[in-house]
Design an enzyme around this catalytic site. Structure first.
Site, PDB file in Angstrom:
ATOM      1  N   CYS A  32      94.448   2.712  -3.301  1.00  0.00           N
ATOM      2  CA  CYS A  32      95.599   2.971  -4.402  1.00  0.00           C
ATOM      3  C   CYS A  32      96.115   3.741  -4.517  1.00  0.00           C
ATOM      4  O   CYS A  32      97.579   4.746  -4.173  1.00  0.00           O
ATOM      5  CB  CYS A  32      94.178   4.527  -4.627  1.00  0.00           C
ATOM      6  SG  CYS A  32      94.952   5.697  -5.766  1.00  0.00           S
ATOM      7  N   CYS A  35      97.477   6.825  -5.714  1.00  0.00           N
ATOM      8  CA  CYS A  35      97.547   8.507  -3.841  1.00  0.00           C
ATOM      9  C   CYS A  35      98.528   8.090  -3.944  1.00  0.00           C
ATOM     10  O   CYS A  35      99.322   9.778  -3.501  1.00  0.00           O
ATOM     11  CB  CYS A  35      96.469   7.588  -3.169  1.00  0.00           C
ATOM     12  SG  CYS A  35      94.558   7.443  -4.033  1.00  0.00           S
TER      13      CYS A  35
END
Length: 107
Positions: A32, A35
């Site tokens: 991600c 993230c």
């Protein structure tokens, strides 16, 4: 200076639901991109608000039970727990100022 803590399905109840301070749980994954973008911001918040809030990180792929229980579908998802209950939900990477605006009333 306090860094974010790691939590798992096995330690979630103790470290998050049983905490005497609010806990912001970052549900993240290696794949991600957003993230990774938000991680340094969460480290700053953990350091600057030491004792007022705990920042916890949970690997979404390695711990399927807790994200499923709380309906976490998109990453990153940040859930703020206070007294064992979810009081805020933030989905997606946000700038530090926007995160603090949501968190401050609970600190």
């Amino acid at each position: 200076m306090t860094a974010p803590i790691e939590v798992t399905d096995a330690t979630f109840d103790e470290k998050v639901l049983g905490s005497s301070t609010p806990v912001l749980v970052d549900f993240w994954a290696d794949w991600c991109g957003p993230c990774r973008m938000i991680a340094p911001v969460l480290e700053q918040i953990a350091s600057e608000h030491d004792g007022r809030i705990t920042i916890a990180k949970m690997d979404y792929d390695g711990n399927p039970l807790t994200p499923q229980k709380y309906g976490v579908l998109g990453l990153p998802t940040l859930l703020l727990y206070k007294d064992g209950e979810v009081v805020e939900q933030i989905v997606g990477a946000k700038p530090k100022r926007a995160l603090l605006k949501v968190l401050e009333p609970h600190l």
